[in-house]
Design a protein around this motif. Structure first.
Motif, PDB file in Angstrom:
ATOM      1  N   ARG A  62      -9.606   4.353   0.887  1.00  0.00           N
ATOM      2  CA  ARG A  62      -8.252   4.707   1.780  1.00  0.00           C
ATOM      3  C   ARG A  62      -7.697   3.503   2.420  1.00  0.00           C
ATOM      4  O   ARG A  62      -8.516   2.741   3.168  1.00  0.00           O
ATOM      5  CB  ARG A  62      -8.436   5.979   2.733  1.00  0.00           C
ATOM      6  N   PRO A  63      -6.485   3.222   2.194  1.00  0.00           N
ATOM      7  CA  PRO A  63      -5.775   1.999   2.708  1.00  0.00           C
ATOM      8  C   PRO A  63      -5.914   1.739   4.112  1.00  0.00           C
ATOM      9  O   PRO A  63      -5.921   0.612   4.636  1.00  0.00           O
ATOM     10  CB  PRO A  63      -4.568   1.897   2.045  1.00  0.00           C
ATOM     11  N   TYR A  64      -5.732   2.863   5.204  1.00  0.00           N
ATOM     12  CA  TYR A  64      -5.797   2.792   6.646  1.00  0.00           C
ATOM     13  C   TYR A  64      -6.881   3.197   6.989  1.00  0.00           C
ATOM     14  O   TYR A  64      -7.100   4.812   7.119  1.00  0.00           O
ATOM     15  CB  TYR A  64      -4.390   3.518   6.768  1.00  0.00           C
ATOM     16  N   ASP A 104      -1.327   8.446   2.926  1.00  0.00           N
ATOM     17  CA  ASP A 104      -1.667   6.884   2.706  1.00  0.00           C
ATOM     18  C   ASP A 104      -0.544   6.264   1.773  1.00  0.00           C
ATOM     19  O   ASP A 104       0.034   5.102   1.924  1.00  0.00           O
ATOM     20  CB  ASP A 104      -2.943   6.865   2.115  1.00  0.00           C
ATOM     21  N   LEU A 150       2.023   3.194   2.472  1.00  0.00           N
ATOM     22  CA  LEU A 150       2.114   2.085   1.808  1.00  0.00           C
ATOM     23  C   LEU A 150       3.483   1.817   1.134  1.00  0.00           C
ATOM     24  O   LEU A 150       3.895   0.478   0.796  1.00  0.00           O
ATOM     25  CB  LEU A 150       1.006   2.202   0.580  1.00  0.00           C
ATOM     26  N   TRP A 175      -7.687  -7.806  -5.498  1.00  0.00           N
ATOM     27  CA  TRP A 175      -7.296  -8.105  -3.988  1.00  0.00           C
ATOM     28  C   TRP A 175      -7.566  -9.356  -3.268  1.00  0.00           C
ATOM     29  O   TRP A 175      -7.360  -9.819  -2.394  1.00  0.00           O
ATOM     30  CB  TRP A 175      -8.065  -6.968  -2.892  1.00  0.00           C
ATOM     31  N   GLU A 201      -1.438  -7.422  -2.918  1.00  0.00           N
ATOM     32  CA  GLU A 201      -2.091  -5.955  -2.985  1.00  0.00           C
ATOM     33  C   GLU A 201      -3.168  -6.057  -1.875  1.00  0.00           C
ATOM     34  O   GLU A 201      -3.733  -4.964  -1.163  1.00  0.00           O
ATOM     35  CB  GLU A 201      -2.845  -5.404  -4.237  1.00  0.00           C
ATOM     36  N   HIS A 214      -3.739  -4.018   1.760  1.00  0.00           N
ATOM     37  CA  HIS A 214      -4.926  -3.376   2.031  1.00  0.00           C
ATOM     38  C   HIS A 214      -5.901  -3.762   3.165  1.00  0.00           C
ATOM     39  O   HIS A 214      -7.022  -3.726   3.005  1.00  0.00           O
ATOM     40  CB  HIS A 214      -5.610  -2.967   0.627  1.00  0.00           C
ATOM     41  N   ALA A 226      -8.308  -1.819   4.855  1.00  0.00           N
ATOM     42  CA  ALA A 226      -9.489  -1.341   4.334  1.00  0.00           C
ATOM     43  C   ALA A 226     -10.463  -2.369   4.009  1.00  0.00           C
ATOM     44  O   ALA A 226     -11.782  -2.154   3.815  1.00  0.00           O
ATOM     45  CB  ALA A 226      -9.011  -0.665   2.920  1.00  0.00           C
TER      46      ALA A 226
END
Length: 451
Positions: A14-16, A265, A269, A410, A424, A428, A431
């Protein structure tokens, strides 16, 4: 030396997850026993480029998303008693540093809470403490101060400018009144604009505006509206923060954990990418996931990772201090009752000669910290700097973690002498940071009892 390696993920995280503004996080701190003397902690530490941070734990209102160490209001003479305690603490720290190598400060910051909750005369006193007790020449170094629209008054700003403030950060969060109310940050657009006008009239060299994305009801159009309203003031810096809903905060008390799902999420984003692209198109450079600086703005010393700097002296009951081997502070809480008790204990303290709560930083943690504080910046990590400090390549210490980032796309392509996140990857960052936390820090954070 063996460093723990991450296992390959089954899918993207999950990004957050966690805003890695300091490592190890304060929830990994524990009471120190025995309590080390400050003079012993600072013995042998460099005094050539110290950072000074003073924490003022008072706000006129507590925002719904806020989990900072702060209380609403200050009854009676509480601010005066608090500043008296800060003075006593500063004197104790300065004595512990000794005179063998006089301390030299490279930058200073007043944070909170809301430092401008203090009256103008109290802000003057706060600057006196920093200069006379600690020996920080505020007019000769970058000085950053946080403020809210309601407390950015002309008399307070006049004091701050006269005492050397080079950067003022205004927590606006949204120029849309409905969104501000949804974030439990009630404010009128006209009051925000008036505060920005006063800041520009005061002549603070660098204005930063904080905005938040992911607020309930926020759309692409309303987000663009806030971005354009901020850009109209041509701030030297803009921070874009994702909304987090944390335990014991105003929003957290009403949140169903099941609603914090992938759809939210993805919505955050989208807002992040829209905000990033809009600022880049208007002449801003990306410094980190959160920070954007106008291309012609003067730099202000350490950026996002100022909290990471070795040689950090923190004053006030919510401040951290960092030596090369120990991070320490006072107790930490989010709930208002607990915060009030900690502030009361702090103001009653006479002896500030020992560290109370903290966490040791061994070589493994120092490597993780160094990598995080650089990798999460847009410029990335110069491999030569890491190699010079630790005698190894980061790919030797973190092969599995870096391989995972590369597999996700990433990491930026390029030469091997700078380790950088891709666009990207920066998106993120929240994360990526936790993936480099040590098992010991993860366990300590998981075991922390929120209060």
């Amino acid at each position: 030396m063996t460093l723990t390696m991450a296992t390959a993920p089954t899918g993207p995280p999950r990004p957050y997850q966690s805003y890695t503004y300091a490592y190890p996080h304060k929830t990994a701190y524990r009471p120190l026993s025995p309590r080390p003397a400050l003079k012993d902690l600072w013995a042998g530490e460099s005094r050539n480029a110290l950072s000074l941070y003073v924490h003022i734990p008072f706000c006129e209102v507590r925002c719904g998303f806020c989990n900072l160490f702060t209380r609403i209001g200050a009854p009676g003479d509480l601010t005066g008693r608090y500043l008296d305690a800060v003075r006593r603490q500063a004197a104790a720290v300065r004595e512990a540093l000794g005179d063998g190598e006089p301390p030299r400060f490279a930058n200073a910051a007043f944070g909170g809470g809301t430092p401008t909750f203090l009256e103008a005369a109290e802000l003057d006193l706060l600057c006196d403490i920093a200069e006379r007790e600690m020996g920080a020449d505020l007019r000769a170094i970058p000085l950053s101060v946080e403020a809210s629209p309601a407390t950015a008054t002309a008399d307070r700003l006049a004091v701050l400018v006269a005492r050397g403030t080079t950067r003022l950060s205004l927590g606006v969060q949204s120029f849309v009144e409905e969104e501000a109310r949804a974030a439990v940050r009630p404010q009128r657009r006209s009051d925000v604009e008036a505060a920005l006008g006063r800041i520009r009239e005061a002549g603070v060299p660098v204005l930063n505006i904080d905005l938040i994305y992911g607020i309930d009801g926020q759309t692409a159009a309303s987000w663009r509206h806030s971005l354009d309203a901020a850009l109209a003031w041509r701030p030297e810096e803009i921070y874009l923060y994702p909304l987090y809903i944390r335990p014991l905060t105003g929003l957290g008390r009403h949140a169903d954990p099941l609603t914090a799902d992938r759809e939210w999420d993805e919505r955050r984003l989208r807002r992040y990418r829209e905000g990033r692209d809009h600022l880049l198109a208007h002449g801003y450079e990306q410094v980190s996931m959160r920070m954007f600086r106008r291309a012609d703005a003067p730099p202000q010393g350490p950026d996002d990772y100022a909290c990471q700097t070795d040689g950090m002296i923190g004053l006030g009951c919510g401040a951290r201090s960092y030596t090369s081997t120990l991070h320490y502070s006072f107790d930490y809480a989010v709930a208002m009752r607990e915060i009030r008790g900690i502030i009361d204990d702090y103001t009653a303290t006479e002896d500030f000669s020992h560290a109370l709560h903290g966490r040791g930083v061994d070589e493994d943690e120092a490597r993780r910290r160094h990598l995080l504080q650089s990798l999460l910046q847009a410029e990335g990590l110069p491999v030569a700097d890491y190699r010079l400090r630790f005698g190894r390549d980061p790919h030797e210490d973190f092969p599995a973690e870096l391989a995972v980032l590369a597999a996700r796309g990433w990491l930026a392509h390029g030469g091997g002498e700078r380790l950088r996140l891709s666009a990207e990857g920066l998106a993120h960052s929240d994360a990526i940071g936790p993936e480099f936390f040590s098992p010991a820090v993860r366990d300590a954070m998981a075991a922390y009892e929120t209060k």
